[in-house]
Design a protein around this motif. Sequence first.
Motif, PDB file in Angstrom:
ATOM      1  N   VAL A  56       0.858  -1.188   0.000  1.00  0.00           N
ATOM      2  CA  VAL A  56       0.000   0.000   0.000  1.00  0.00           C
ATOM      3  C   VAL A  56       0.889   1.230   0.000  1.00  0.00           C
ATOM      4  N   VAL A  57       0.565   2.182  -0.874  1.00  0.00           N
ATOM      5  CA  VAL A  57       1.301   3.449  -0.957  1.00  0.00           C
ATOM      6  C   VAL A  57       0.316   4.589  -0.736  1.00  0.00           C
ATOM      7  N   SER A  58       0.598   5.448   0.235  1.00  0.00           N
ATOM      8  CA  SER A  58      -0.247   6.613   0.502  1.00  0.00           C
ATOM      9  C   SER A  58       0.472   7.865   0.040  1.00  0.00           C
ATOM     10  N   MET A  59      -0.051   8.488  -1.030  1.00  0.00           N
ATOM     11  CA  MET A  59       0.621   9.671  -1.577  1.00  0.00           C
ATOM     12  C   MET A  59      -0.366  10.779  -1.949  1.00  0.00           C
ATOM     13  N   SER A  60      -1.567  10.724  -1.388  1.00  0.00           N
ATOM     14  CA  SER A  60      -2.560  11.746  -1.723  1.00  0.00           C
ATOM     15  C   SER A  60      -2.227  13.060  -1.020  1.00  0.00           C
ATOM     16  N   GLY A  61      -2.643  14.171  -1.608  1.00  0.00           N
ATOM     17  CA  GLY A  61      -2.397  15.472  -0.998  1.00  0.00           C
ATOM     18  C   GLY A  61      -2.769  16.619  -1.913  1.00  0.00           C
ATOM     19  N   GLU A  62      -3.563  17.534  -1.397  1.00  0.00           N
ATOM     20  CA  GLU A  62      -3.915  18.753  -2.126  1.00  0.00           C
ATOM     21  C   GLU A  62      -2.656  19.566  -2.395  1.00  0.00           C
ATOM     22  N   ASN A  63      -2.524  20.118  -3.604  1.00  0.00           N
ATOM     23  CA  ASN A  63      -1.359  20.919  -3.978  1.00  0.00           C
ATOM     24  C   ASN A  63      -1.301  22.194  -3.146  1.00  0.00           C
ATOM     25  N   THR A  87      -4.338   9.243   4.743  1.00  0.00           N
ATOM     26  CA  THR A  87      -3.322   8.303   5.209  1.00  0.00           C
ATOM     27  C   THR A  87      -3.858   7.458   6.356  1.00  0.00           C
ATOM     28  N   ARG A  88      -4.580   8.092   7.264  1.00  0.00           N
ATOM     29  CA  ARG A  88      -5.161   7.350   8.397  1.00  0.00           C
ATOM     30  C   ARG A  88      -6.189   6.322   7.912  1.00  0.00           C
ATOM     31  N   THR A  89      -6.955   6.669   6.870  1.00  0.00           N
ATOM     32  CA  THR A  89      -7.923   5.721   6.314  1.00  0.00           C
ATOM     33  C   THR A  89      -7.225   4.455   5.822  1.00  0.00           C
ATOM     34  N   LEU A  90      -6.102   4.615   5.121  1.00  0.00           N
ATOM     35  CA  LEU A  90      -5.358   3.455   4.636  1.00  0.00           C
ATOM     36  C   LEU A  90      -4.728   2.684   5.790  1.00  0.00           C
ATOM     37  N   ALA A  91      -4.202   3.402   6.779  1.00  0.00           N
ATOM     38  CA  ALA A  91      -3.599   2.731   7.938  1.00  0.00           C
ATOM     39  C   ALA A  91      -4.640   1.899   8.686  1.00  0.00           C
ATOM     40  N   ASN A  92      -5.825   2.454   8.878  1.00  0.00           N
ATOM     41  CA  ASN A  92      -6.887   1.717   9.572  1.00  0.00           C
ATOM     42  C   ASN A  92      -7.308   0.481   8.784  1.00  0.00           C
ATOM     43  N   ALA A  93      -7.339   0.610   7.452  1.00  0.00           N
ATOM     44  CA  ALA A  93      -7.695  -0.534   6.617  1.00  0.00           C
ATOM     45  C   ALA A  93      -6.645  -1.643   6.722  1.00  0.00           C
ATOM     46  N   ILE A  94      -5.393  -1.258   6.826  1.00  0.00           N
ATOM     47  CA  ILE A  94      -4.317  -2.242   6.987  1.00  0.00           C
ATOM     48  C   ILE A  94      -4.439  -2.945   8.338  1.00  0.00           C
ATOM     49  N   ILE A  95      -4.695  -2.164   9.386  1.00  0.00           N
ATOM     50  CA  ILE A  95      -4.831  -2.728  10.725  1.00  0.00           C
ATOM     51  C   ILE A  95      -5.990  -3.731  10.785  1.00  0.00           C
ATOM     52  N   SER A  96      -7.064  -3.438  10.044  1.00  0.00           N
ATOM     53  CA  SER A  96      -8.263  -4.282  10.071  1.00  0.00           C
ATOM     54  C   SER A  96      -8.190  -5.472   9.118  1.00  0.00           C
ATOM     55  N   ALA A  97      -7.199  -5.501   8.242  1.00  0.00           N
ATOM     56  CA  ALA A  97      -7.136  -6.530   7.213  1.00  0.00           C
ATOM     57  C   ALA A  97      -6.823  -7.910   7.798  1.00  0.00           C
ATOM     58  N   LYS A  98      -7.528  -8.944   7.301  1.00  0.00           N
ATOM     59  CA  LYS A  98      -7.245 -10.315   7.716  1.00  0.00           C
ATOM     60  C   LYS A  98      -5.873 -10.759   7.218  1.00  0.00           C
ATOM     61  N   ASN A  99      -5.531 -10.307   6.017  1.00  0.00           N
ATOM     62  CA  ASN A  99      -4.213 -10.596   5.452  1.00  0.00           C
ATOM     63  C   ASN A  99      -3.537  -9.273   5.091  1.00  0.00           C
ATOM     64  N   PRO A 100      -2.846  -8.653   6.055  1.00  0.00           N
ATOM     65  CA  PRO A 100      -2.244  -7.337   5.810  1.00  0.00           C
ATOM     66  C   PRO A 100      -1.193  -7.386   4.705  1.00  0.00           C
ATOM     67  N   PRO A 101      -0.958  -6.254   4.061  1.00  0.00           N
ATOM     68  CA  PRO A 101       0.101  -6.204   3.036  1.00  0.00           C
ATOM     69  C   PRO A 101       1.474  -6.364   3.676  1.00  0.00           C
ATOM     70  N   ARG A 102       2.456  -6.589   2.856  1.00  0.00           N
ATOM     71  CA  ARG A 102       3.809  -6.755   3.372  1.00  0.00           C
ATOM     72  C   ARG A 102       4.461  -5.425   3.736  1.00  0.00           C
ATOM     73  N   VAL A 103       4.060  -4.347   3.012  1.00  0.00           N
ATOM     74  CA  VAL A 103       4.709  -3.055   3.233  1.00  0.00           C
ATOM     75  C   VAL A 103       3.700  -1.918   3.065  1.00  0.00           C
ATOM     76  N   PHE A 104       3.872  -0.899   3.884  1.00  0.00           N
ATOM     77  CA  PHE A 104       3.061   0.320   3.801  1.00  0.00           C
ATOM     78  C   PHE A 104       4.019   1.489   3.635  1.00  0.00           C
ATOM     79  N   ILE A 105       3.922   2.159   2.478  1.00  0.00           N
ATOM     80  CA  ILE A 105       4.783   3.307   2.179  1.00  0.00           C
ATOM     81  C   ILE A 105       3.927   4.563   2.171  1.00  0.00           C
TER      82      ILE A 105
END
Length: 294
Positions: A56-63, A87-105
């Motif tokens: 998972v890669v979190s790179m969203s952001g208003e200019n 970013t917190r939305t993606l982090a929470n989804a990772i925490i809740s995942a039954k099979n989390p991804p290997r890396v969060f960038i």
Amino acid sequence: MSVLVGGGSGFIGRHLTKVLKDKGMTVTMVSREAGPSRITWSDIQRNGLPHECTAVVSMSGENILNPMKKWDDNFKAAVWSSRVDCTRTLANAIISAKNPPRVFISFSGVGFYKPDPVKEYDEESPGGNFDFLSRLCTEWEAAAKLPKDIGVRQVILRCGVVLGRDGGMIKQIYWPFFFGAGGRIGAGTQWFPWIHVADVAGIVTHAIENDKVSGILNAVAPHPATNAEFTKTFASALRRLAVFPIPGFVMNFAYGPERGKVVLEGQKVIPKRTLQSGYKFVFPDLTSACRDLT
């Protein structure tokens, strides 16, 4: 590999997506609207991560330097939410995942470090609590933090000014410089922590593929430069003169003093841990970068 990219439809995201696909990876973007290979932020909140997501890669952001947006409380809230909340939305989804991804960038910015004409910063340097942008970076990084016991490797990129012909700063200044109307900003002696978009995509890909890469990485080129040095090099690559400096008060008027600091003040940032991780920069110096941009 299957990679989920939050904010992947933007300038940097387009380049990253191409690099990942060229390496045979499957890419799904998270954006405001659904579409081919896209899901929405609401989908993430309701259903969690896509099946078999390995990174998972979190790179969203208003200019922040959008010249069409007034620097007021509403825009500041949008800047904050697009980074911290997404970013917190993606982090929470990772925490809740039954099979989390290997890396969060996840991304942050060199605004974490306090502007200074002399100091040199690396990934272990302090910062993060002296103005709006530094506090934003601190909260942005905190929003990405995962519990250690879920076993997900974490990487945070503190990114400098990203240079690419099809977006960001270069897209705004290319034609003024092409017609000979470019020049340094303010005194020009302020540090200009820059990186080519190819290297941003390269560092993210490097972090996905290498299990030993973790922690803070400064996403800046290894050869620091001042604003005046960038101006001279970019104009030279275009075979143009750059003799029309932009006074500091003009930038403060256009962007507001708080936002104007982004271009009128700067930090000398070194990618110490990035280099130690084994990443080889495609464009380590301004001359090679500006030749590619022009």
